[in-house]
Design a protein around this motif. Structure first.
Motif, PDB file in Angstrom:
ATOM      1  N   LEU A  21       7.184 -43.921  28.266  1.00  0.00           N
ATOM      2  CA  LEU A  21       7.861 -43.752  26.776  1.00  0.00           C
ATOM      3  C   LEU A  21       6.828 -43.967  25.800  1.00  0.00           C
ATOM      4  O   LEU A  21       6.444 -45.107  25.358  1.00  0.00           O
ATOM      5  N   GLU A  22       6.124 -42.921  25.569  1.00  0.00           N
ATOM      6  CA  GLU A  22       5.007 -42.817  24.695  1.00  0.00           C
ATOM      7  C   GLU A  22       5.414 -43.185  22.991  1.00  0.00           C
ATOM      8  O   GLU A  22       4.516 -44.048  22.615  1.00  0.00           O
ATOM      9  N   ARG A  23       6.535 -42.958  22.575  1.00  0.00           N
ATOM     10  CA  ARG A  23       7.109 -43.057  21.310  1.00  0.00           C
ATOM     11  C   ARG A  23       7.339 -44.539  21.189  1.00  0.00           C
ATOM     12  O   ARG A  23       7.031 -45.394  20.185  1.00  0.00           O
ATOM     13  N   LEU A  24       8.209 -45.153  22.268  1.00  0.00           N
ATOM     14  CA  LEU A  24       8.431 -46.457  22.247  1.00  0.00           C
ATOM     15  C   LEU A  24       7.009 -47.538  22.335  1.00  0.00           C
ATOM     16  O   LEU A  24       6.897 -48.426  21.622  1.00  0.00           O
ATOM     17  N   SER A  25       6.073 -47.059  23.267  1.00  0.00           N
ATOM     18  CA  SER A  25       4.832 -47.750  23.252  1.00  0.00           C
ATOM     19  C   SER A  25       4.162 -47.734  21.844  1.00  0.00           C
ATOM     20  O   SER A  25       3.670 -48.811  21.277  1.00  0.00           O
ATOM     21  N   GLN A  26       4.304 -46.581  21.229  1.00  0.00           N
ATOM     22  CA  GLN A  26       3.617 -46.436  19.992  1.00  0.00           C
ATOM     23  C   GLN A  26       4.313 -47.393  18.850  1.00  0.00           C
ATOM     24  O   GLN A  26       3.554 -48.170  18.334  1.00  0.00           O
ATOM     25  N   VAL A  27       5.474 -47.542  18.769  1.00  0.00           N
ATOM     26  CA  VAL A  27       6.209 -48.367  17.987  1.00  0.00           C
ATOM     27  C   VAL A  27       6.096 -49.691  18.210  1.00  0.00           C
ATOM     28  O   VAL A  27       5.993 -50.533  17.122  1.00  0.00           O
ATOM     29  N   LEU A  28       5.883 -50.036  19.366  1.00  0.00           N
ATOM     30  CA  LEU A  28       5.731 -51.372  19.540  1.00  0.00           C
ATOM     31  C   LEU A  28       4.398 -52.032  19.621  1.00  0.00           C
ATOM     32  O   LEU A  28       4.076 -53.184  19.430  1.00  0.00           O
ATOM     33  N   GLY A  29       3.249 -51.076  19.682  1.00  0.00           N
ATOM     34  CA  GLY A  29       2.038 -51.096  19.731  1.00  0.00           C
ATOM     35  C   GLY A  29       1.660 -52.403  20.592  1.00  0.00           C
ATOM     36  O   GLY A  29       0.537 -53.121  20.511  1.00  0.00           O
ATOM     37  N   GLY A  30       2.002 -52.291  21.846  1.00  0.00           N
ATOM     38  CA  GLY A  30       1.662 -53.293  22.843  1.00  0.00           C
ATOM     39  C   GLY A  30       1.094 -52.304  23.868  1.00  0.00           C
ATOM     40  O   GLY A  30       0.451 -51.333  24.050  1.00  0.00           O
ATOM     41  N   PRO A  31       1.251 -52.556  25.170  1.00  0.00           N
ATOM     42  CA  PRO A  31       0.885 -52.042  26.408  1.00  0.00           C
ATOM     43  C   PRO A  31       1.607 -50.467  26.658  1.00  0.00           C
ATOM     44  O   PRO A  31       2.432 -50.064  25.931  1.00  0.00           O
ATOM     45  N   THR A  32       0.940 -49.882  27.402  1.00  0.00           N
ATOM     46  CA  THR A  32       1.511 -48.370  27.907  1.00  0.00           C
ATOM     47  C   THR A  32       2.920 -48.858  28.450  1.00  0.00           C
ATOM     48  O   THR A  32       2.973 -49.554  29.709  1.00  0.00           O
ATOM     49  N   GLY A 303       2.905 -61.381  22.682  1.00  0.00           N
ATOM     50  CA  GLY A 303       1.776 -60.939  23.226  1.00  0.00           C
ATOM     51  C   GLY A 303       1.421 -61.314  24.784  1.00  0.00           C
ATOM     52  O   GLY A 303       0.269 -61.598  25.279  1.00  0.00           O
ATOM     53  N   ARG A 304       2.711 -61.085  25.437  1.00  0.00           N
ATOM     54  CA  ARG A 304       2.639 -61.475  27.136  1.00  0.00           C
ATOM     55  C   ARG A 304       1.683 -60.761  27.640  1.00  0.00           C
ATOM     56  O   ARG A 304       1.059 -61.088  28.702  1.00  0.00           O
ATOM     57  N   PHE A 305       1.442 -59.233  27.280  1.00  0.00           N
ATOM     58  CA  PHE A 305       0.891 -58.540  28.039  1.00  0.00           C
ATOM     59  C   PHE A 305      -0.393 -58.099  27.104  1.00  0.00           C
ATOM     60  O   PHE A 305      -0.259 -57.935  26.049  1.00  0.00           O
ATOM     61  N   ALA A 306      -1.352 -57.526  27.976  1.00  0.00           N
ATOM     62  CA  ALA A 306      -2.622 -57.078  27.522  1.00  0.00           C
ATOM     63  C   ALA A 306      -2.559 -55.517  27.197  1.00  0.00           C
ATOM     64  O   ALA A 306      -1.699 -54.799  27.809  1.00  0.00           O
ATOM     65  N   ASN A 307      -2.983 -54.968  25.927  1.00  0.00           N
ATOM     66  CA  ASN A 307      -2.734 -53.674  25.384  1.00  0.00           C
ATOM     67  C   ASN A 307      -3.074 -52.719  26.570  1.00  0.00           C
ATOM     68  O   ASN A 307      -2.566 -51.613  26.527  1.00  0.00           O
ATOM     69  N   GLU A 308      -4.105 -53.063  27.525  1.00  0.00           N
ATOM     70  CA  GLU A 308      -4.228 -52.033  28.718  1.00  0.00           C
ATOM     71  C   GLU A 308      -3.600 -52.161  29.822  1.00  0.00           C
ATOM     72  O   GLU A 308      -3.662 -51.245  30.849  1.00  0.00           O
TER      73      GLU A 308
END
Length: 334
Positions: A21-32, A303-308
């Motif tokens: 979900l690339e667009r959703l991930s981008q909108v939320l600015g969090g993990p992949t 911030g529950r998850f790390a960006n990576e």
């Protein structure tokens, strides 16, 4: 070895896809974020209950049943799919439905419409909060008096046999992870009758996987839901002779996105359903996957998850329920 794990009907041609979900991930600015499309499982309109029914119906046929009896809400995805499995196998199906708080409408749309289109043999409606088990047993006895044999399936298909469906799903996820070279840190799923989460936990334990499973509650509080999941996780593992440590801390449930109660809409759910539809073109439902996605979005924002991290969202299906609440998604004219 308990052979029940290998006694299975097949209602889906192959693994359900995993999509980024690339667009959703981008909108939320969090993990992949990726999504496991169990809304594309076989039987009518798909959904997670199909996996459970592959094992439950195999057990029913082994026992010589000619009728499936199960229970759920008026818009139950599980009831729809149980009926569809019965049609596929040439069996009859009877349903015990609990009346919604705003009353039972025999002309209701959504899954209720599909019950009739698929040819349900009988629908028994009981008051909201009523005990479905004695009603199912009464229907089974009536059939026995006629020389027929019923097989009773619990709400959500969530017992040890049904949970085998999500043990198989955990193995499928691991295989897809290996094939794609993607390491999933978390699986996030709706948690209700507990069979999906318990099965995933048992499956990942069997594979000695490090993937963590987070259930987003759709009804109970956290303590009650975690106890329910842990109990089914442990009994499923015991049934198949799974050798491994059942750690209570591996059962993680989040009750902050239930709202006022089961199937009662929340603003977070409405936002999540719209956001996924408008970024990825994927339909969630207002009862299970919508609230689970609201939970995932909420956890990302805090911030529950790390960006990576790589998070896999399990889409449990249920889109027919959208058509029962159009007022939630269609803006009023000014």
């Amino acid at each position: 070895m308990n052979k029940i794990r290998y006694e299975r009907r097949r209602y889906t041609a192959g693994p359900t896809p995993i999509e980024k979900l690339e667009r959703l991930s981008q909108v939320l600015g969090g993990p992949t974020i990726s999504i496991k499309r169990d809304d594309q499982l076989g039987l009518t309109v798909g959904g997670n209950k199909t996996r459970k029914l592959e094992y439950l119906v195999a057990d029913a046929l082994r026992q010589g049943a000619d009728t499936l009896i199960t229970c759920g809400a008026v818009q139950s995805n599980h009831c729809r799919l149980t009926l569809a499995a019965a049609v596929r196998e040439g069996l009859k199906c009877q349903l015990v439905l609990t009346e919604p708080v705003d009353g039972y409408n025999p002309q209701a749309n959504g899954n209720h419409l599909l019950f009739h289109l698929l040819g349900v043999e009988k629908i028994e409606v009981i008051p909201a909060g009523g005990d479905t088990q004695p009603v199912m047993e009464k229907l089974a006895q009536e059939l026995a008096d006629q020389g027929r044999k019923a097989y009773l399936i619990p709400v959500g298909g969530s017992n040890e046999v049904g949970s085998l469906g999500y043990m198989a799903c955990a193995e499928e996820i691991e295989q897809q992870s290996w094939e794609s070279g993607t390491v999933y840190d978390y699986v996030v799923t709706a948690s209700g009758s507990a069979g999906t989460q318990a099965g995933l936990l048992a499956g990942f334990l069997a594979r000695q996987s490090d993937i963590k499973v987070i259930g987003v509650n759709v009804s109970r509080d956290r303590a009650a839901q975690e106890a329910k999941v842990l109990d089914l996780f442990a009994s499923t593992a015991e049934m198949i002779g799974l050798r491994g440590e059942i750690r209570p801390e591996s059962v993680r449930c989040d009750d902050r996105f239930v709202g006022p109660g089961y199937a009662i809409p929340t603003e977070e759910m409405i936002e999540a359903v719209k956001l996924v539809a408008q970024t990825e073109g994927i339909l969630l439902d207002p009862v299970y996957s919508g609230k689970a996605m609201a939970g995932l979005i909420g956890m990302i924002r805090e911030g529950r998850f790390a960006n990576e991290n790589h998070v896999l969202f399990l889409h449990t299906g249920g889109s027919p329920a959208l058509y029962t609440v159009p007022q939630l998604f269609i803006p009023e004219r000014s």
